[in-house]
Design a protein around this motif. Structure first.
Motif, PDB file in Angstrom:
ATOM      1  N   VAL A 150      -1.499   4.534  17.270  1.00 53.59           N
ATOM      2  CA  VAL A 150      -1.433   3.997  18.634  1.00 53.59           C
ATOM      3  C   VAL A 150      -0.867   2.578  18.642  1.00 53.59           C
ATOM      4  O   VAL A 150       0.063   2.276  19.386  1.00 53.59           O
ATOM      5  CB  VAL A 150      -2.828   4.037  19.306  1.00 53.59           C
ATOM      6  CG1 VAL A 150      -2.787   3.415  20.697  1.00 53.59           C
ATOM      7  CG2 VAL A 150      -3.350   5.468  19.377  1.00 53.59           C
ATOM      8  N   MET A 151      -1.413   1.712  17.805  1.00 55.03           N
ATOM      9  CA  MET A 151      -0.981   0.312  17.789  1.00 55.03           C
ATOM     10  C   MET A 151       0.278   0.097  16.950  1.00 55.03           C
ATOM     11  O   MET A 151       0.877  -0.962  17.002  1.00 55.03           O
ATOM     12  CB  MET A 151      -2.125  -0.566  17.274  1.00 55.03           C
ATOM     13  CG  MET A 151      -3.342  -0.547  18.172  1.00 55.03           C
ATOM     14  SD  MET A 151      -4.770  -1.409  17.443  1.00 55.03           S
ATOM     15  CE  MET A 151      -4.123  -3.068  17.295  1.00 55.03           C
ATOM     16  N   ARG A 152       0.643   1.088  16.155  1.00 54.03           N
ATOM     17  CA  ARG A 152       1.847   1.039  15.320  1.00 54.03           C
ATOM     18  C   ARG A 152       1.843  -0.124  14.324  1.00 54.03           C
ATOM     19  O   ARG A 152       2.863  -0.770  14.094  1.00 54.03           O
ATOM     20  CB  ARG A 152       3.108   0.985  16.183  1.00 54.03           C
ATOM     21  CG  ARG A 152       3.250   2.122  17.156  1.00 54.03           C
ATOM     22  CD  ARG A 152       3.654   3.362  16.422  1.00 54.03           C
ATOM     23  NE  ARG A 152       3.940   4.437  17.381  1.00 54.03           N
ATOM     24  CZ  ARG A 152       3.604   5.683  17.170  1.00 54.03           C
ATOM     25  NH1 ARG A 152       3.005   6.027  16.052  1.00 54.03           N
ATOM     26  NH2 ARG A 152       3.883   6.609  18.056  1.00 54.03           N
ATOM     27  N   LEU A 153       0.679  -0.388  13.737  1.00 53.51           N
ATOM     28  CA  LEU A 153       0.590  -1.418  12.704  1.00 53.51           C
ATOM     29  C   LEU A 153       1.310  -0.958  11.445  1.00 53.51           C
ATOM     30  O   LEU A 153       1.389   0.242  11.168  1.00 53.51           O
ATOM     31  CB  LEU A 153      -0.882  -1.709  12.373  1.00 53.51           C
ATOM     32  CG  LEU A 153      -1.723  -2.252  13.536  1.00 53.51           C
ATOM     33  CD1 LEU A 153      -3.194  -2.316  13.127  1.00 53.51           C
ATOM     34  CD2 LEU A 153      -1.226  -3.618  13.986  1.00 53.51           C
ATOM     35  N   ASP A 154       1.829  -1.903  10.675  1.00 53.11           N
ATOM     36  CA  ASP A 154       2.520  -1.586   9.424  1.00 53.11           C
ATOM     37  C   ASP A 154       1.563  -1.391   8.263  1.00 53.11           C
ATOM     38  O   ASP A 154       1.815  -0.584   7.375  1.00 53.11           O
ATOM     39  CB  ASP A 154       3.512  -2.693   9.054  1.00 53.11           C
ATOM     40  CG  ASP A 154       4.668  -2.764  10.022  1.00 53.11           C
ATOM     41  OD1 ASP A 154       5.082  -1.709  10.543  1.00 53.11           O
ATOM     42  OD2 ASP A 154       5.154  -3.884  10.275  1.00 53.11           O
ATOM     43  N   ARG A 155       0.473  -2.175   8.278  1.00 56.06           N
ATOM     44  CA  ARG A 155      -0.502  -2.053   7.196  1.00 56.06           C
ATOM     45  C   ARG A 155      -1.839  -2.590   7.659  1.00 56.06           C
ATOM     46  O   ARG A 155      -1.925  -3.379   8.603  1.00 56.06           O
ATOM     47  CB  ARG A 155      -0.044  -2.773   5.940  1.00 56.06           C
ATOM     48  CG  ARG A 155      -0.173  -4.269   5.982  1.00 56.06           C
ATOM     49  CD  ARG A 155       0.361  -4.867   4.711  1.00 56.06           C
ATOM     50  NE  ARG A 155      -0.206  -6.179   4.469  1.00 56.06           N
ATOM     51  CZ  ARG A 155      -0.197  -6.785   3.322  1.00 56.06           C
ATOM     52  NH1 ARG A 155       0.329  -6.184   2.265  1.00 56.06           N
ATOM     53  NH2 ARG A 155      -0.708  -7.973   3.171  1.00 56.06           N
ATOM     54  N   ILE A 156      -2.877  -2.140   6.976  1.00 61.11           N
ATOM     55  CA  ILE A 156      -4.247  -2.590   7.215  1.00 61.11           C
ATOM     56  C   ILE A 156      -4.849  -2.866   5.855  1.00 61.11           C
ATOM     57  O   ILE A 156      -4.614  -2.132   4.891  1.00 61.11           O
ATOM     58  CB  ILE A 156      -5.055  -1.531   7.996  1.00 61.11           C
ATOM     59  CG1 ILE A 156      -4.434  -1.323   9.398  1.00 61.11           C
ATOM     60  CG2 ILE A 156      -6.525  -1.923   8.101  1.00 61.11           C
ATOM     61  CD1 ILE A 156      -5.051  -0.216  10.219  1.00 61.11           C
ATOM     62  N   VAL A 157      -5.626  -3.948   5.779  1.00 61.76           N
ATOM     63  CA  VAL A 157      -6.282  -4.294   4.528  1.00 61.76           C
ATOM     64  C   VAL A 157      -7.773  -4.012   4.635  1.00 61.76           C
ATOM     65  O   VAL A 157      -8.327  -3.882   5.730  1.00 61.76           O
ATOM     66  CB  VAL A 157      -6.062  -5.779   4.146  1.00 61.76           C
ATOM     67  CG1 VAL A 157      -4.576  -6.104   4.075  1.00 61.76           C
ATOM     68  CG2 VAL A 157      -6.780  -6.721   5.097  1.00 61.76           C
ATOM     69  N   ALA A 158      -8.402  -3.931   3.505  1.00 67.45           N
ATOM     70  CA  ALA A 158      -9.856  -3.816   3.425  1.00 67.45           C
ATOM     71  C   ALA A 158     -10.279  -4.521   2.142  1.00 67.45           C
ATOM     72  O   ALA A 158      -9.522  -4.546   1.163  1.00 67.45           O
ATOM     73  CB  ALA A 158     -10.295  -2.354   3.408  1.00 67.45           C
ATOM     74  N   PHE A 159     -11.464  -5.098   2.161  1.00 68.43           N
ATOM     75  CA  PHE A 159     -11.950  -5.765   0.954  1.00 68.43           C
ATOM     76  C   PHE A 159     -13.462  -5.696   0.922  1.00 68.43           C
ATOM     77  O   PHE A 159     -14.121  -5.513   1.941  1.00 68.43           O
ATOM     78  CB  PHE A 159     -11.452  -7.216   0.875  1.00 68.43           C
ATOM     79  CG  PHE A 159     -11.631  -8.017   2.141  1.00 68.43           C
ATOM     80  CD1 PHE A 159     -12.812  -8.698   2.399  1.00 68.43           C
ATOM     81  CD2 PHE A 159     -10.617  -8.086   3.070  1.00 68.43           C
ATOM     82  CE1 PHE A 159     -12.969  -9.436   3.560  1.00 68.43           C
ATOM     83  CE2 PHE A 159     -10.754  -8.827   4.237  1.00 68.43           C
ATOM     84  CZ  PHE A 159     -11.943  -9.500   4.485  1.00 68.43           C
ATOM     85  N   THR A 160     -13.977  -5.814  -0.283  1.00 70.59           N
ATOM     86  CA  THR A 160     -15.421  -5.764  -0.487  1.00 70.59           C
ATOM     87  C   THR A 160     -15.751  -6.481  -1.782  1.00 70.59           C
ATOM     88  O   THR A 160     -14.867  -6.843  -2.559  1.00 70.59           O
ATOM     89  CB  THR A 160     -15.931  -4.309  -0.505  1.00 70.59           C
ATOM     90  OG1 THR A 160     -17.366  -4.317  -0.477  1.00 70.59           O
ATOM     91  CG2 THR A 160     -15.453  -3.560  -1.742  1.00 70.59           C
ATOM     92  N   LEU A 161     -17.036  -6.649  -2.011  1.00 68.76           N
ATOM     93  CA  LEU A 161     -17.494  -7.208  -3.279  1.00 68.76           C
ATOM     94  C   LEU A 161     -17.177  -6.206  -4.394  1.00 68.76           C
ATOM     95  O   LEU A 161     -17.269  -4.990  -4.176  1.00 68.76           O
ATOM     96  CB  LEU A 161     -19.001  -7.483  -3.216  1.00 68.76           C
ATOM     97  CG  LEU A 161     -19.425  -8.505  -2.148  1.00 68.76           C
ATOM     98  CD1 LEU A 161     -20.933  -8.469  -1.951  1.00 68.76           C
ATOM     99  CD2 LEU A 161     -18.955  -9.900  -2.525  1.00 68.76           C
ATOM    100  N   PRO A 162     -16.814  -6.681  -5.566  1.00 67.50           N
ATOM    101  CA  PRO A 162     -16.408  -5.761  -6.641  1.00 67.50           C
ATOM    102  C   PRO A 162     -17.439  -4.691  -6.992  1.00 67.50           C
ATOM    103  O   PRO A 162     -17.072  -3.566  -7.322  1.00 67.50           O
ATOM    104  CB  PRO A 162     -16.170  -6.691  -7.835  1.00 67.50           C
ATOM    105  CG  PRO A 162     -15.868  -8.016  -7.231  1.00 67.50           C
ATOM    106  CD  PRO A 162     -16.687  -8.088  -5.964  1.00 67.50           C
ATOM    107  N   HIS A 163     -18.718  -5.021  -6.905  1.00 72.71           N
ATOM    108  CA  HIS A 163     -19.761  -4.065  -7.296  1.00 72.71           C
ATOM    109  C   HIS A 163     -20.103  -3.052  -6.202  1.00 72.71           C
ATOM    110  O   HIS A 163     -20.888  -2.128  -6.447  1.00 72.71           O
ATOM    111  CB  HIS A 163     -21.029  -4.815  -7.717  1.00 72.71           C
ATOM    112  CG  HIS A 163     -21.676  -5.561  -6.581  1.00 72.71           C
ATOM    113  ND1 HIS A 163     -21.333  -6.853  -6.274  1.00 72.71           N
ATOM    114  CD2 HIS A 163     -22.615  -5.185  -5.679  1.00 72.71           C
ATOM    115  CE1 HIS A 163     -22.050  -7.249  -5.235  1.00 72.71           C
ATOM    116  NE2 HIS A 163     -22.827  -6.258  -4.857  1.00 72.71           N
TER     117      HIS A 163
END
Length: 178
Positions: free
Chosen positions: A125-138
């Motif tokens: 819908v929004m036509r984004l090129d990319r999305i990120v995600a992150f978290t603590l390594p564990h």
């Protein structure tokens, strides 16, 4: 967009009136071990600030975090939140996928279900090129959600003063999987 629904859930934009539901998450030590910078539960002031920021994001950008509820009997029961929002990652403005689920709903695919709905909105819908995600390594469970959604590990980063792992999902990869 006022509603984001999945197969099992109904999502509505996060607003200050959702304080009791978000407070429930922010008081759960298991949940906050994965969300807060110091691993501690949030104070009432921090929860109110979180909701204020979520509402402001919606006003500024027209998208953000949704609170999701499951219909149980005749009632809607809060299960968590998720969505996409602006975040600064390594000094760069990114669109981040975020989610937090009540610990008694862990392990049944709720985070993945919410994430897929948010990603469809972002890419289709929004036509984004990319999305990120992150978290603590564990945080293996969160990493599993990201990988189930098609994200790929990019590198270790520092976010909020703590080590994190950064994952990226490109639109073309998400669309090819759909």
């Amino acid at each position: 967009m006022n509603e984001l629904n999945t197969r099992r859930l109904v999502g509505a934009p996060a607003v200050p009136g959702d304080f009791a539901d978000i407070r429930r998450l922010h008081c759960d030590p298991r949940v906050m071990a994965t969300l807060s910078a110091d691993g501690n539960t949030f104070s009432e002031v921090q929860t109110r600030a979180f909701l204020k920021n979520a509402a402001e994001h919606w006003k500024l950008h027209g998208f953000g975090l949704w609170l999701f509820r499951e219909q149980v009997g005749g009632e809607f029961v809060f299960v968590g939140y998720g969505g996409i929002k602006h975040a600064v990652v390594e000094g760069r403005d990114e669109i981040e996928l975020g989610y937090a689920i009540r610990s008694d709903y862990w392990g049944i695919g709720i985070a993945t279900e919410i994430s897929i709905a948010a990603l469809k909105l972002g890419f289709n819908v929004m036509r984004l090129d990319r999305i990120v995600a992150f978290t603590l390594p564990h945080n293996r469970a969160s990493r599993g959600v990201m990988e189930n959604c098609g994200f790929t590990y990019q590198r270790d980063i520092v976010h909020a003063g703590l080590p994190h792992v950064l994952y990226i999902l490109e639109a073309r990869d998400f669309i090819a999987r759909s």
